[in-house]
Scaffold this motif. Structure first.
Motif, PDB file in Angstrom:
ATOM      1  N   ALA A 237       0.833  -1.205   0.000  1.00 33.33           N
ATOM      2  CA  ALA A 237       0.000   0.000   0.000  1.00 33.33           C
ATOM      3  C   ALA A 237       0.865   1.251   0.000  1.00 33.33           C
ATOM      4  O   ALA A 237       0.639   2.177  -0.782  1.00 33.33           O
ATOM      5  CB  ALA A 237      -0.897  -0.001   1.222  1.00 33.33           C
TER       6      ALA A 237
ATOM      7  N   ALA B  64       2.512   1.663  -3.341  1.00 32.77           N
ATOM      8  CA  ALA B  64       1.542   2.049  -4.366  1.00 32.77           C
ATOM      9  C   ALA B  64       1.144   3.511  -4.229  1.00 32.77           C
ATOM     10  O   ALA B  64       1.005   4.220  -5.217  1.00 32.77           O
ATOM     11  CB  ALA B  64       0.314   1.166  -4.263  1.00 32.77           C
ATOM     12  N   LEU B  65       1.013   3.943  -2.996  1.00 34.62           N
ATOM     13  CA  LEU B  65       0.636   5.339  -2.785  1.00 34.62           C
ATOM     14  C   LEU B  65       1.720   6.270  -3.282  1.00 34.62           C
ATOM     15  O   LEU B  65       1.457   7.318  -3.861  1.00 34.62           O
ATOM     16  CB  LEU B  65       0.357   5.591  -1.298  1.00 34.62           C
ATOM     17  CG  LEU B  65      -0.958   4.995  -0.779  1.00 34.62           C
ATOM     18  CD1 LEU B  65      -1.021   5.072   0.731  1.00 34.62           C
ATOM     19  CD2 LEU B  65      -2.132   5.724  -1.401  1.00 34.62           C
TER      20      LEU B  65
ATOM     21  N   GLY C  12       0.262   8.249  -6.271  1.00 39.00           N
ATOM     22  CA  GLY C  12      -0.316   9.425  -5.650  1.00 39.00           C
ATOM     23  C   GLY C  12      -1.688   9.076  -5.143  1.00 39.00           C
ATOM     24  O   GLY C  12      -2.330   8.173  -5.641  1.00 39.00           O
TER      25      GLY C  12
ATOM     26  N   THR D 196      -5.456  10.487  -4.113  1.00 39.94           N
ATOM     27  CA  THR D 196      -6.400  11.587  -4.088  1.00 39.94           C
ATOM     28  C   THR D 196      -7.682  11.120  -3.457  1.00 39.94           C
ATOM     29  O   THR D 196      -8.089   9.983  -3.622  1.00 39.94           O
ATOM     30  CB  THR D 196      -6.718  12.065  -5.512  1.00 39.94           C
ATOM     31  OG1 THR D 196      -7.173  10.948  -6.259  1.00 39.94           O
ATOM     32  CG2 THR D 196      -5.506  12.679  -6.163  1.00 39.94           C
ATOM     33  N   THR D 197      -8.296  11.935  -2.719  1.00 44.95           N
ATOM     34  CA  THR D 197      -9.597  11.582  -2.166  1.00 44.95           C
ATOM     35  C   THR D 197     -10.617  12.573  -2.682  1.00 44.95           C
ATOM     36  O   THR D 197     -10.428  13.785  -2.589  1.00 44.95           O
ATOM     37  CB  THR D 197      -9.582  11.614  -0.630  1.00 44.95           C
ATOM     38  OG1 THR D 197      -9.052  12.863  -0.217  1.00 44.95           O
ATOM     39  CG2 THR D 197      -8.763  10.506  -0.046  1.00 44.95           C
TER      40      THR D 197
ATOM     41  N   LEU E 109      -8.615  -2.952   4.790  1.00 46.25           N
ATOM     42  CA  LEU E 109      -7.262  -2.435   4.608  1.00 46.25           C
ATOM     43  C   LEU E 109      -7.085  -1.904   3.189  1.00 46.25           C
ATOM     44  O   LEU E 109      -6.590  -0.791   2.977  1.00 46.25           O
ATOM     45  CB  LEU E 109      -6.252  -3.552   4.905  1.00 46.25           C
ATOM     46  CG  LEU E 109      -4.776  -3.166   4.865  1.00 46.25           C
ATOM     47  CD1 LEU E 109      -4.505  -1.984   5.780  1.00 46.25           C
ATOM     48  CD2 LEU E 109      -3.914  -4.343   5.282  1.00 46.25           C
ATOM     49  N   THR E 110      -7.528  -2.680   2.216  1.00 46.48           N
ATOM     50  CA  THR E 110      -7.421  -2.251   0.823  1.00 46.48           C
ATOM     51  C   THR E 110      -8.271  -1.006   0.581  1.00 46.48           C
ATOM     52  O   THR E 110      -7.836  -0.069  -0.083  1.00 46.48           O
ATOM     53  CB  THR E 110      -7.900  -3.387  -0.104  1.00 46.48           C
ATOM     54  OG1 THR E 110      -7.302  -4.599   0.316  1.00 46.48           O
ATOM     55  CG2 THR E 110      -7.514  -3.119  -1.531  1.00 46.48           C
ATOM     56  N   SER E 111      -9.453  -1.020   1.126  1.00 41.24           N
ATOM     57  CA  SER E 111     -10.348   0.121   0.904  1.00 41.24           C
ATOM     58  C   SER E 111      -9.792   1.401   1.536  1.00 41.24           C
ATOM     59  O   SER E 111      -9.855   2.474   0.947  1.00 41.24           O
ATOM     60  CB  SER E 111     -11.722  -0.163   1.510  1.00 41.24           C
ATOM     61  OG  SER E 111     -12.264  -1.317   0.960  1.00 41.24           O
TER      62      SER E 111
ATOM     63  N   GLU F 154      -6.614   2.093   2.101  1.00 39.28           N
ATOM     64  CA  GLU F 154      -5.445   2.536   1.335  1.00 39.28           C
ATOM     65  C   GLU F 154      -5.873   3.168   0.018  1.00 39.28           C
ATOM     66  O   GLU F 154      -5.229   4.069  -0.482  1.00 39.28           O
ATOM     67  CB  GLU F 154      -4.500   1.360   1.067  1.00 39.28           C
ATOM     68  CG  GLU F 154      -3.896   0.717   2.312  1.00 39.28           C
ATOM     69  CD  GLU F 154      -3.122   1.674   3.188  1.00 39.28           C
ATOM     70  OE1 GLU F 154      -2.748   2.755   2.704  1.00 39.28           O
ATOM     71  OE2 GLU F 154      -2.918   1.362   4.375  1.00 39.28           O
ATOM     72  N   GLY F 155      -6.964   2.685  -0.537  1.00 37.84           N
ATOM     73  CA  GLY F 155      -7.430   3.229  -1.802  1.00 37.84           C
ATOM     74  C   GLY F 155      -8.369   4.409  -1.643  1.00 37.84           C
ATOM     75  O   GLY F 155      -8.834   4.955  -2.632  1.00 37.84           O
ATOM     76  N   GLY F 156      -8.632   4.815  -0.407  1.00 37.56           N
ATOM     77  CA  GLY F 156      -9.515   5.961  -0.181  1.00 37.56           C
ATOM     78  C   GLY F 156     -10.955   5.657  -0.561  1.00 37.56           C
ATOM     79  O   GLY F 156     -11.696   6.546  -0.964  1.00 37.56           O
ATOM     80  N   GLU F 157     -11.367   4.410  -0.480  1.00 34.99           N
ATOM     81  CA  GLU F 157     -12.712   4.032  -0.904  1.00 34.99           C
ATOM     82  C   GLU F 157     -13.456   3.305   0.210  1.00 34.99           C
ATOM     83  O   GLU F 157     -14.320   2.468  -0.073  1.00 34.99           O
ATOM     84  CB  GLU F 157     -12.642   3.120  -2.132  1.00 34.99           C
ATOM     85  CG  GLU F 157     -12.227   3.812  -3.406  1.00 34.99           C
ATOM     86  CD  GLU F 157     -13.373   4.600  -4.037  1.00 34.99           C
ATOM     87  OE1 GLU F 157     -14.532   4.331  -3.708  1.00 34.99           O
ATOM     88  OE2 GLU F 157     -13.078   5.490  -4.850  1.00 34.99           O
TER      89      GLU F 157
END
Lengths: 280, 433
Positions: free
Chosen positions: B10, B13-14, B18, B20-21, B79-81, B83-86
């Motif tokens: 994570a 990848a970030l 990059g 963005t939210t 955790l995935t969500s 890190e992905g801002g979702e």
């Protein structure tokens, strides 16, 4: 030819081993079917039976009542068919080129394909998630299809390379000598011989996508988009507690499409694989 | 290990892509919240969905979308969500899964948001289960909890003549061991007084261990946590070990089983008692053969009485959610006493809220509700849930050690050595400054 002859006891032993193997393979599925039709008291019996004493469809009714199985199955079907078609469409020409034109680049590509199969899901899921998010493909079946294509492509490529190599290059050379151009040779000579391989590869991609759970879980956010494996987990509680009857019923239904596809295509695969194997 | 790989990936990848939210304001003025629920039993899902429906009907400007999650995969999915801002705005989970997310800044600190009614209704001991960090942030609302009880075959128990325990006069661990000897003797060959389903032996051992005063994890003056295995810690594991390996009053075969796996044997009279989570009553009520009579007994006690550890179910709000106030308003509605009762009955668990717990429907003798409700006041945070490194300690050290000890493969000295020496080595890695 005498070397191929086996004695009667050896043959019986072979059949026994084959039967044992088939029973071993079939056991989980048969048990699943049996469980799906058992009423709750039989599920909790200390002496389980193969054939339900009092078979019931209640588990199926409950499964459909509690979860949107049809919608989830439709989502899975769309994702799996699309992934299979796209993966094969992309992998076939790539496999042909890689198999026929051997060189350092082709070897490196093949090596990368093999290595990429070793990447665990968890290693790729977050980068994939972020990429799809930037493409606005989160919560999209199309985004999921893209992931499935990417995920199954290396192995599809690898499988098809084997099939391409199994087609004798001499056949293509003979076609060329007879005056066929490159395209004509590919379409009329090579492609028909590759059909069994293409079908097998498509099956592989279909089944992989149909059964896939984690990508679908993470990438699809709304209930309307969820696929069958994700919905199946809704029959599971904390610490592995399960609503066993409805879960078995739903899981049984979930295996049917794969079985149907295999049943329909099996003759074509095996027939095609054996075609031309011996001189007539 | 898997979590670490996910976290590392994570972070990488970030950096690469990059992050963005998109906190865009709603175009139509309607705030839409995503509520991921882990309810799975029909009654529970129905209760959740109905409450969401009621909220949506009375709050046209704040609509909640019910999303079904699953206990099995919730950690990796969240955790995935995150890190992905979702991530969903409102998150259903259990308190022992929150530490990583709380320390990682993924969950909102609810202290400035919580309405006084909700804060006052839930006792401090329950809030402790969702309080993390040196600043004592609150990262979830604990709302349902599940004590461990003993489900017993009423006929076997009553016909044996042994004293039937009550919350007011429970069995002691010593008495429990003796009673299982008496019961097994009377039940005949191939039958056992108790079956311990110990597929997950650590939480059972630690949570029940609190009843004898065991706590295993000790916070030192400098804030570091160390493992110490005292006489009190040995009471519960020692009893289980002796029942299996010495007295033969509990079968070895169920040690690797989950709770559900023991039910067929329980229904068939092979086991007179099964220690299970309170919510298992639903399965028993559904699956028990006609005429089967069962009862709910409190777990045995030691010097600390009925005390035992729990990790309540929780509702949290994602730190990235732009609608925290609206989400808390929904929680306030969702967890009103009358609604908490509906959720508790749907999940066959106990509510944490004092007002909900007082509801008469949770104190009936039917299905053992009264026994659970009587234990509720003595439920405390599970001993290790806020200890960093606990998951690794549990998986690598404690689980195999307890499994081997209960089966008789190692003795108490070796169990102690592994839990303490190997365990402290693991924890030390997480506590380096």
């Amino acid at each position: 030819m005498s070397a191929l002859r086996t004695s009667r006891p050896a043959r019986i032993g072979q059949y026994a081993a084959l039967l044992a193997y088939l029973v071993f393979l079939a056991f989980p599925f048969l048990w699943l079917v049996s469980t799906a039709f058992k009423p709750a008291p039989e599920l909790a019996s200390l002496h389980p039976t193969w054939i339900p004493k009092d078979p019931t469809l209640d588990n199926f009714r409950q499964a459909f009542d509690e979860q949107p199985l049809l919608r989830a199955a439709a989502n899975s079907l769309v994702a799996a068919v699309a992934a299979a078609v796209i993966a094969v469409a992309v992998a076939t020409p790539l496999a042909y080129v890689t198999a026929r034109h051997r060189g350092r680049l082709a070897s490196a590509a093949t090596g990368w394909v093999v290595i990429s199969q070793a990447f665990p899901f968890v290693l790729v899921i977050i980068p994939l998630f972020l990429i799809l998010k930037n493409l606005h493909l989160i919560n999209s079946v199309f985004g999921l299809v893209l992931v499935y294509v990417v995920w199954s492509l290396p192995f599809a490529l690898w499988m098809l390379m084997g099939y391409v190599r199994a087609v004798p290059a001499e056949l293509e050379e003979a076609a060329a000598v007879d005056g066929a151009g490159r395209l004509r040779t590919l379409v009329s000579v090579t492609a028909p011989l590759l059909v069994p391989g293409i079908v097998a590869t498509a099956l592989f991609a279909f089944v992989t996508a149909w059964n896939e759970f984690f990508f679908a879980l993470v990438l699809l956010k709304t209930p309307e988009k969820q696929t069958l494996p994700v919905v199946l987990t809704h029959f599971l509680g904390a610490e592995g507690v399960a609503d066993l009857g409805p879960l078995a019923a739903a899981a049984f239904l979930a295996t049917l499409p794969s079985l149907v596809v295999f049943a329909v295509l099996q003759r074509r695969i095996t027939g095609g694989m054996l075609a031309g194997a011996v001189k007539s | 290990m898997r979590r670490r790989i996910l976290t590392l990936t994570a972070a990488l990848a970030l950096l690469l892509t990059g992050c963005t939210t998109g906190n865009d304001a709603p175009e139509d003025g309607v705030v839409r919240l995503r509520f991921q629920s882990l309810a799975w039993q029909k009654e529970s899902v129905d209760a959740n969905r109905q409450l969401v429906k009621e909220w949506n009907a009375s709050h046209p400007d704040v609509q909640v979308e019910y999303v079904q999650g699953s206990w099995d995969s919730v950690h990796d999915q969240l955790l995935t969500s995150f890190e992905g801002g979702e991530a969903p705005d409102i998150i259903h989970d259990a308190s022992d899964d929150l530490a990583d997310f709380a320390y990682g800044g993924d969950l909102a600190d609810l202290r400035p948001l919580l309405p006084e009614r909700l804060r006052a209704d839930i006792p401090a001991r329950s809030w402790e289960t969702t309080t993390f960090g040196s600043d004592k942030g609150v990262y979830g609302v604990p709302f349902l909890q599940e004590p461990r009880v003993i489900i017993a075959n009423r006929k076997i128990l009553e016909s044996s003549g042994v004293r039937v325990p009550t919350p007011e006069k429970p069995w002691t661990w010593t008495e429990f061991r003796q009673i299982t000897r008496d019961l097994t003797r009377g039940m005949g060959p191939g039958r056992y007084a108790v079956a311990w389903p110990l597929k997950e032996p650590v939480s059972v051992s630690l949570n029940l261990g609190l009843s004898a005063g065991g706590q295993l994890f000790h916070r030192e003056a400098d804030g570091r946590v160390t493992v110490r295995f005292t006489e009190a810690d040995a009471v519960v594991p020692g009893t289980i070990h002796d029942q299996v390996a010495t007295d033969r009053t509990a079968p070895r075969t169920t040690l690797g089983s989950g709770g559900s796996d023991t039910l067929p044997g329980f229904f068939a009279g092979k086991y007179a008692m099964v220690p299970l989570g309170f919510a298992y009553r639903q399965q028993i009520a559904q699956q028990a053969p006609e005429g089967f009579e069962w009862t709910v007994l409190p777990a045995p006690v030691g010097s600390a009485g009925l005390t035992q550890g729990v990790s309540p179910q929780t509702l949290s709000i994602a730190e990235d959610s732009p609608y925290k106030k609206e989400a808390v308003a929904f929680l306030d509605f969702f967890l009103r006493p009358e609604n908490m009762v509906r959720l508790a009955r749907g999940d066959w668990m106990l509510p944490t809220g004092a007002a909900a717990l007082a509801d008469p429907s949770l104190h009936t003798a039917r299905d053992g509700w009264a026994t659970g409700a009587a234990v509720a006041e003595r439920l405390r945070p599970a001993p290790a849930q806020s200890v960093r490194g606990y998951p690794e300690w549990k998986d690598k050290v404690a689980t195999p050690a307890f499994q081997e000890y209960y089966s008789g493969a190692i003795d108490g000295v070796e169990l102690r050595r592994r839990l303490v020496e190997d365990g402290n080595r693991v924890l030390a890695r997480y506590q380096r400054k």
